[in-house]
Design a protein around this motif. Structure first.
Motif, PDB file in Angstrom:
ATOM      1  N   HIS A   5       0.832  -1.200   0.000  1.00  0.00           N
ATOM      2  CA  HIS A   5       0.000   0.000   0.000  1.00  0.00           C
ATOM      3  C   HIS A   5       0.871   1.257   0.000  1.00  0.00           C
ATOM      4  N   GLU A   6       1.951   1.222   0.762  1.00  0.00           N
ATOM      5  CA  GLU A   6       2.864   2.366   0.771  1.00  0.00           C
ATOM      6  C   GLU A   6       3.479   2.594  -0.603  1.00  0.00           C
ATOM      7  N   GLU A   8       2.101   1.741  -3.444  1.00  0.00           N
ATOM      8  CA  GLU A   8       1.023   2.277  -4.280  1.00  0.00           C
ATOM      9  C   GLU A   8       0.869   3.770  -4.077  1.00  0.00           C
ATOM     10  N   LEU A   9       0.892   4.215  -2.827  1.00  0.00           N
ATOM     11  CA  LEU A   9       0.757   5.640  -2.530  1.00  0.00           C
ATOM     12  C   LEU A   9       1.904   6.432  -3.145  1.00  0.00           C
ATOM     13  N   GLU A  13       1.525   9.209  -6.084  1.00  0.00           N
ATOM     14  CA  GLU A  13       2.000  10.577  -5.882  1.00  0.00           C
ATOM     15  C   GLU A  13       2.947  10.998  -7.013  1.00  0.00           C
ATOM     16  N   SER A 208      -6.920   6.607  -3.058  1.00  0.00           N
ATOM     17  CA  SER A 208      -5.499   6.361  -2.793  1.00  0.00           C
ATOM     18  C   SER A 208      -5.043   5.022  -3.354  1.00  0.00           C
TER      19      SER A 208
END
Length: 340
Positions: A5-6, A8-9, A13, A208
């Protein structure tokens, strides 16, 4: 899962920043003082290049290093097929625009005939009549193209005419249109409207995740196709809206919204002043200079006054410069659209 998930974020961004930066560059290059003013051939080439670059980044974000099974899970199981449907519609738009670039090249050839006649060393009635005939044909062609409804029942094919002979094929250094007219009843405006259907910004947790880059790329694709149709005289643009919804609050979209507003303003001016075919800057110059030079030809008497000849020569020089820019840019633009 937290690590994924990190990542992906971070990917999201970076992708948002990339899109924002590219459209910010486009916006800054669209000013009147810039070399590539808004909706000029050179600016449209930049626009298509931005699309191709954003698409490459999008594919990297969505595909590289990911488990393919993610595409079959919500929300991508719905969003990806919708995205691919827009891709197919964009292909049709590209076919129509690529075909219509041939019309713009025809405008250029008519303008070049007028330039050649006006640039004769000793200008007389014969040269003026020849130039006026070419310019009248140009004005008529512009009006017909704007109001035309192509009635060809043939479909546009992307990869060439079947059964073409060697004579039909492009010579080295040249580029010929390989498209036929679009199908009877096909409408560029309706195609753009269909592309915008169901295009809704993801909310909540989806904003997100991978739903966000799909939405961003769909919006980029829609804007690019809309701008191309606005600039190039495509089949059936009646009803093409001057806006489509892009949320202002999204940072990556702010430059795109500003460009949309500038193009809409050009559209409004055009409707008030002329029936010009498309908003392409070079075509608008052809129309403005053509009308002025027709007025000169209508009032021409040999020998002409030196002041009138000087004014005419200045306009002919500007017309010649516009034709040169079209000569240099239209074929590469057509090739880029085929790449898309």
């Amino acid at each position: 899962m937290d690590g994924n998930h990190e990542q992906e974020l971070e990917d999201l961004e970076l992708f948002q920043k990339y899109v924002a930066d590219r459209f910010s560059d486009l916006l800054s290059s669209s000013s009147d003082e810039a070399a590539d003013s808004l909706l000029s051939v050179s600016w449209l080439r930049k626009l298509v290049d931005v699309f191709l670059c954003c698409e490459a980044e999008f594919k990297a974000v969505l595909i590289m290093g990911r488990d393919p099974s993610q595409v079959s899970k919500p929300p991508l199981d719905r969003l990806v097929p919708e995205f691919l449907d827009r891709v197919v519609k964009a292909l049709d738009v590209c076919n129509a625009v690529s075909h219509s670039v041939e019309s713009v090249r025809h405008y250029q050839k008519l303008a070049e005939i007028a330039v050649s006649a006006f640039e004769q060393r000793s200008i007389g009635d014969g040269q003026v009549r020849r130039a006026k005939k070419a310019l009248n044909s140009l004005m008529l062609t512009l009006e017909e193209k704007e109001g035309s409804n192509h009635k060809s029942a043939e479909r546009a094919w992307s990869f060439g005419r079947r059964g073409a002979t060697n004579k039909d094929r492009a010579a080295p250094g040249q580029f010929r249109s390989l498209s036929w007219n679009m199908a009877k009843g096909w409408s560029a405006a309706k195609q753009i409207q269909a592309m915008s259907a169901n295009l809704v910004a993801p909310r909540g947790a989806k904003s997100s995740g991978l739903a966000s880059p799909v939405y961003i790329m769909s919006t980029v694709m829609l804007f690019v196709m809309w701008a191309l149709v606005a600039a190039i005289p495509c089949q059936e643009r009646n009803g093409l809206s001057t806006h489509f919804p892009v949320p202002r609050q999204l940072g990556w979209a702010q430059s795109m919204v500003a460009l949309q507003e500038k193009i809409a303003e050009e559209w409004k001016k055009k409707k008030e002043k002329t029936r010009l075919a498309g908003l392409l800057e070079e075509t608008q110059r052809l129309e403005r200079l053509g009308q002025s030079l027709i007025e000169f030809a209508d009032s021409f008497h040999f020998p002409a006054e030196a002041e009138r000849l000087e004014e005419m020569a200045s306009q002919v020089a500007e017309l010649a410069d516009t034709c040169k820019k079209m000569e240099e840019g239209l074929v590469p633009l057509q090739q880029q659209i085929r790449e898309v």
